[in-house]
Design a protein around this motif. Structure first.
Motif, PDB file in Angstrom:
ATOM      1  N   GLU A  77       0.824  -1.208   0.000  1.00  0.00           N
ATOM      2  CA  GLU A  77       0.000   0.000   0.000  1.00  0.00           C
ATOM      3  C   GLU A  77       0.859   1.259   0.000  1.00  0.00           C
ATOM      4  O   GLU A  77       0.531   2.250  -0.665  1.00  0.00           O
ATOM      5  N   GLN A  78       1.952   1.234   0.729  1.00  0.00           N
ATOM      6  CA  GLN A  78       2.846   2.386   0.752  1.00  0.00           C
ATOM      7  C   GLN A  78       3.554   2.572  -0.592  1.00  0.00           C
ATOM      8  O   GLN A  78       3.747   3.695  -1.054  1.00  0.00           O
ATOM      9  N   GLN A  79       3.935   1.467  -1.228  1.00  0.00           N
ATOM     10  CA  GLN A  79       4.543   1.560  -2.552  1.00  0.00           C
ATOM     11  C   GLN A  79       3.556   2.159  -3.547  1.00  0.00           C
ATOM     12  O   GLN A  79       3.913   3.039  -4.335  1.00  0.00           O
ATOM     13  N   VAL A  80       2.324   1.698  -3.499  1.00  0.00           N
ATOM     14  CA  VAL A  80       1.295   2.234  -4.395  1.00  0.00           C
ATOM     15  C   VAL A  80       1.102   3.725  -4.154  1.00  0.00           C
ATOM     16  O   VAL A  80       0.969   4.516  -5.093  1.00  0.00           O
ATOM     17  N   GLY A  81       1.087   4.132  -2.898  1.00  0.00           N
ATOM     18  CA  GLY A  81       0.932   5.547  -2.579  1.00  0.00           C
ATOM     19  C   GLY A  81       1.998   6.397  -3.232  1.00  0.00           C
ATOM     20  O   GLY A  81       1.727   7.522  -3.681  1.00  0.00           O
ATOM     21  N   GLN A  82       3.227   5.874  -3.317  1.00  0.00           N
ATOM     22  CA  GLN A  82       4.314   6.621  -3.936  1.00  0.00           C
ATOM     23  C   GLN A  82       4.090   6.868  -5.424  1.00  0.00           C
ATOM     24  O   GLN A  82       4.672   7.775  -6.005  1.00  0.00           O
ATOM     25  N   LEU A  83       3.225   6.077  -6.039  1.00  0.00           N
ATOM     26  CA  LEU A  83       2.990   6.192  -7.479  1.00  0.00           C
ATOM     27  C   LEU A  83       1.940   7.224  -7.840  1.00  0.00           C
ATOM     28  O   LEU A  83       1.622   7.384  -9.021  1.00  0.00           O
ATOM     29  N   LEU A  84       1.418   7.934  -6.851  1.00  0.00           N
ATOM     30  CA  LEU A  84       0.324   8.865  -7.100  1.00  0.00           C
ATOM     31  C   LEU A  84       0.731  10.305  -6.811  1.00  0.00           C
ATOM     32  O   LEU A  84       1.264  10.619  -5.746  1.00  0.00           O
ATOM     33  N   MET A  85       0.460  11.185  -7.782  1.00  0.00           N
ATOM     34  CA  MET A  85       0.543  12.627  -7.566  1.00  0.00           C
ATOM     35  C   MET A  85      -0.873  13.153  -7.747  1.00  0.00           C
ATOM     36  O   MET A  85      -1.428  13.127  -8.841  1.00  0.00           O
ATOM     37  N   ILE A  86      -1.453  13.610  -6.660  1.00  0.00           N
ATOM     38  CA  ILE A  86      -2.869  13.978  -6.645  1.00  0.00           C
ATOM     39  C   ILE A  86      -3.021  15.487  -6.455  1.00  0.00           C
ATOM     40  O   ILE A  86      -2.331  16.096  -5.638  1.00  0.00           O
ATOM     41  N   GLY A  87      -3.946  16.064  -7.201  1.00  0.00           N
ATOM     42  CA  GLY A  87      -4.146  17.500  -7.156  1.00  0.00           C
ATOM     43  C   GLY A  87      -4.971  17.961  -5.975  1.00  0.00           C
ATOM     44  O   GLY A  87      -5.859  17.250  -5.496  1.00  0.00           O
ATOM     45  N   THR A  88      -4.646  19.142  -5.501  1.00  0.00           N
ATOM     46  CA  THR A  88      -5.447  19.817  -4.486  1.00  0.00           C
ATOM     47  C   THR A  88      -5.539  21.280  -4.888  1.00  0.00           C
ATOM     48  O   THR A  88      -4.575  21.829  -5.424  1.00  0.00           O
ATOM     49  N   PRO A  89      -6.687  21.925  -4.695  1.00  0.00           N
ATOM     50  CA  PRO A  89      -6.809  23.337  -5.090  1.00  0.00           C
ATOM     51  C   PRO A  89      -5.767  24.185  -4.375  1.00  0.00           C
ATOM     52  O   PRO A  89      -5.635  24.120  -3.153  1.00  0.00           O
ATOM     53  N   PHE A 385       2.699  -7.432 -12.282  1.00  0.00           N
ATOM     54  CA  PHE A 385       2.315  -6.049 -12.048  1.00  0.00           C
ATOM     55  C   PHE A 385       2.845  -5.578 -10.696  1.00  0.00           C
ATOM     56  O   PHE A 385       3.256  -4.423 -10.546  1.00  0.00           O
ATOM     57  N   ALA A 386       2.863  -6.474  -9.702  1.00  0.00           N
ATOM     58  CA  ALA A 386       3.432  -6.117  -8.404  1.00  0.00           C
ATOM     59  C   ALA A 386       4.902  -5.735  -8.549  1.00  0.00           C
ATOM     60  O   ALA A 386       5.384  -4.794  -7.906  1.00  0.00           O
ATOM     61  N   ALA A 387       5.614  -6.441  -9.423  1.00  0.00           N
ATOM     62  CA  ALA A 387       7.019  -6.108  -9.676  1.00  0.00           C
ATOM     63  C   ALA A 387       7.134  -4.742 -10.343  1.00  0.00           C
ATOM     64  O   ALA A 387       8.071  -3.983 -10.060  1.00  0.00           O
ATOM     65  N   ARG A 388       6.182  -4.427 -11.227  1.00  0.00           N
ATOM     66  CA  ARG A 388       6.171  -3.106 -11.866  1.00  0.00           C
ATOM     67  C   ARG A 388       5.946  -2.009 -10.833  1.00  0.00           C
ATOM     68  O   ARG A 388       6.576  -0.953 -10.888  1.00  0.00           O
ATOM     69  N   VAL A 389       5.074  -2.266  -9.877  1.00  0.00           N
ATOM     70  CA  VAL A 389       4.823  -1.292  -8.812  1.00  0.00           C
ATOM     71  C   VAL A 389       6.118  -1.015  -8.041  1.00  0.00           C
ATOM     72  O   VAL A 389       6.477   0.139  -7.787  1.00  0.00           O
ATOM     73  N   THR A 390       6.816  -2.070  -7.686  1.00  0.00           N
ATOM     74  CA  THR A 390       8.062  -1.911  -6.939  1.00  0.00           C
ATOM     75  C   THR A 390       9.115  -1.174  -7.762  1.00  0.00           C
ATOM     76  O   THR A 390       9.842  -0.299  -7.256  1.00  0.00           O
ATOM     77  N   GLU A 391       9.195  -1.515  -9.057  1.00  0.00           N
ATOM     78  CA  GLU A 391      10.148  -0.842  -9.937  1.00  0.00           C
ATOM     79  C   GLU A 391       9.863   0.652 -10.020  1.00  0.00           C
ATOM     80  O   GLU A 391      10.776   1.486  -9.912  1.00  0.00           O
ATOM     81  N   SER A 392       8.591   1.002 -10.187  1.00  0.00           N
ATOM     82  CA  SER A 392       8.245   2.421 -10.288  1.00  0.00           C
ATOM     83  C   SER A 392       8.396   3.135  -8.958  1.00  0.00           C
ATOM     84  O   SER A 392       8.827   4.289  -8.919  1.00  0.00           O
ATOM     85  N   ALA A 393       8.034   2.478  -7.867  1.00  0.00           N
ATOM     86  CA  ALA A 393       8.225   3.096  -6.558  1.00  0.00           C
ATOM     87  C   ALA A 393       9.701   3.405  -6.321  1.00  0.00           C
ATOM     88  O   ALA A 393      10.050   4.434  -5.727  1.00  0.00           O
ATOM     89  N   THR A 394      10.576   2.543  -6.818  1.00  0.00           N
ATOM     90  CA  THR A 394      12.011   2.773  -6.675  1.00  0.00           C
ATOM     91  C   THR A 394      12.439   4.001  -7.469  1.00  0.00           C
ATOM     92  O   THR A 394      13.245   4.821  -6.994  1.00  0.00           O
TER      93      THR A 394
END
Length: 410
Positions: A77-89, A385-394
């Motif tokens: 879940e923490q790795q997935v969180g790193q993959l997100l850039m979310i907008g805020t006003p 796909f889990a490996a892709r998540v880890t690769e991108s989080a890195t």
């Protein structure tokens, strides 16, 4: 992002004393800078470069082993969180605090336009960084600060920046000095990544008929060579002032006749893997750009089946393998953009990561939950796909190391 870009002379010189704010997560031997320097100090008690615009690391991967070690300590879940850039006003940035804490987001995009003071913005950004303390990794704080009609921050503390067309009229030394001046203002309030410069080439035969770029003078040139030189200058100056640069919108939006933010059907029937119009991107990559943003247009000669953001041949085949870019790959907006409206919300993030992207961007704060759920579910159901998540989080963490948002060891 596919949006909008005036000319001024050199900005008045000013000096910013940049303080490092150290936040230590319980049990983690990490630190991140809430709104301070661009590079980590060897001793947090005596920050090197305090009071200066310390440059980001010139290397795309200052410590691959370090980034991998940090990511290995994160839950899925923490790795997935790193993959997100979310907008805020940007007018109410603290709206994002709950989402940052709940989803342990990797980045925040300050969306909209603001004339708020530097002091108030810095205070808000420090509070956003404090909300990320649980993961021990600082947030990438992003803005669209190109110039012209695409300038998120304006007002007394953020003077008008010329459009790229007018920036290109400046000599190299002036362009470099002016870029460092306005980027220093971003650095001083805690912005860590600018979604700029635009590397798209708009041919003279297209010009204003190109709504996302040419229509707003966002391009540095109508031919590849001069645009490439200016893009390299801007990247070098920007990162020398301590803010990560983002080349956009790969593999180029300069030939399309539709704006991906507001319409469907943006299509470039010309671009190939050997297109000269790719030169500003290759020049920016050679200059050390930390990030590249992928467009949401279609390029039939590269991939007839998918928009670029969902295209493995474009993201992995062309950008990663052929051009050799191993830095941070961001999507253009996959939240509110009309170009992706027909794709189920959660699948937008999944398809981008699967194609080889690293950080999915949405201007909508409400997308954090659905995107997190979709990415976690996909990773749990597919080891590849889990490996892709880890690769991108890195890769995300490597970029954070460059920006001084993480540190290995004690």
């Amino acid at each position: 992002m596919a949006r909008h870009r005036g000319r001024i002379g050199p900005f008045p010189r000013w000096t910013v004393a940049v303080a490092a704010v150290v936040l230590v997560a319980a049990g983690a031997a990490l630190w991140f800078v809430a709104a301070g320097r661009g590079t980590p100090a060897s001793d947090a008690r005596t920050p090197a470069g305090a009071g200066t615009h310390a440059p980001v690391s010139p290397s795309a991967s200052p410590s691959g082993d370090c980034a991998a070690a940090l990511v290995a300590k994160l839950t899925l879940e923490q790795q997935v969180g790193q993959l997100l850039m979310i907008g805020t006003p940007i007018g109410t940035p603290l709206n994002a605090v709950q989402a940052i804490q709940r989803y342990q987001l990797g980045g925040i995009f300050l969306a909209g336009r603001s004339t708020a003071s530097a002091a108030s913005l810095r205070q808000s950004i420090e509070q956003l960084q404090a909300a990320a303390a649980k993961s021990g990794l600082g947030l990438q704080i992003g803005v669209d600060q190109e110039g012209g009609q695409v300038q998120t921050l304006k007002g007394a503390d953020f003077p008008a920046i010329p459009s790229a067309v007018n920036q290109a009229k400046q000599d190299d030394a002036t362009l470099k000095a002016n870029t460092a001046e306005w980027v220093g203002r971003l650095k001083a309030i805690g912005v860590t990544i600018d979604l700029a410069p635009v590397a798209d080439v708009v041919p003279a035969s297209v010009g204003k008929a190109n709504p996302p770029i040419g229509g707003f003078d966002r391009q540095y040139g109508a031919t590849p060579e001069p645009a490439a030189a200016d893009v390299a200058t801007v990247v070098t100056a920007m990162q020398g002032a301590g803010v990560l640069a983002t080349l956009k919108h790969f593999p180029g939006l300069g030939r399309v006749r539709v704006n991906t933010d507001t319409s469907t059907g943006a299509r470039d029937d010309v671009t190939t893997a050997d297109d000269p119009a790719l030169q500003p991107f290759t020049s920016g990559i050679a200059a050390g750009s930390a990030a590249v943003m992928i467009s949401s247009a279609t390029y039939p000669k590269l991939d007839p089946a998918n928009i670029a953001a969902f295209s493995e041949p474009i993201v992995t085949g062309l950008l990663r393998q052929k051009l050799g870019f191993d830095g941070l790959v961001l999507s253009d907006d996959l939240g509110a953009a009309t170009a992706v409206a027909s794709v189920p919300l959660g699948q937008r993030a999944v398809r981008f990561i699967k194609a080889g992207g690293d950080m999915a961007l949405s201007v909508k704060l409400s997308d954090a939950g659905p995107w997190t759920e979709a990415l976690v579910t996909a990773a749990k159901g597919d080891p590849a796909f889990a490996a892709r998540v880890t690769e991108s989080a890195t890769r995300v963490v490597r970029a954070k190391l460059r920006a001084g948002l993480a540190r290995c060891g004690t």
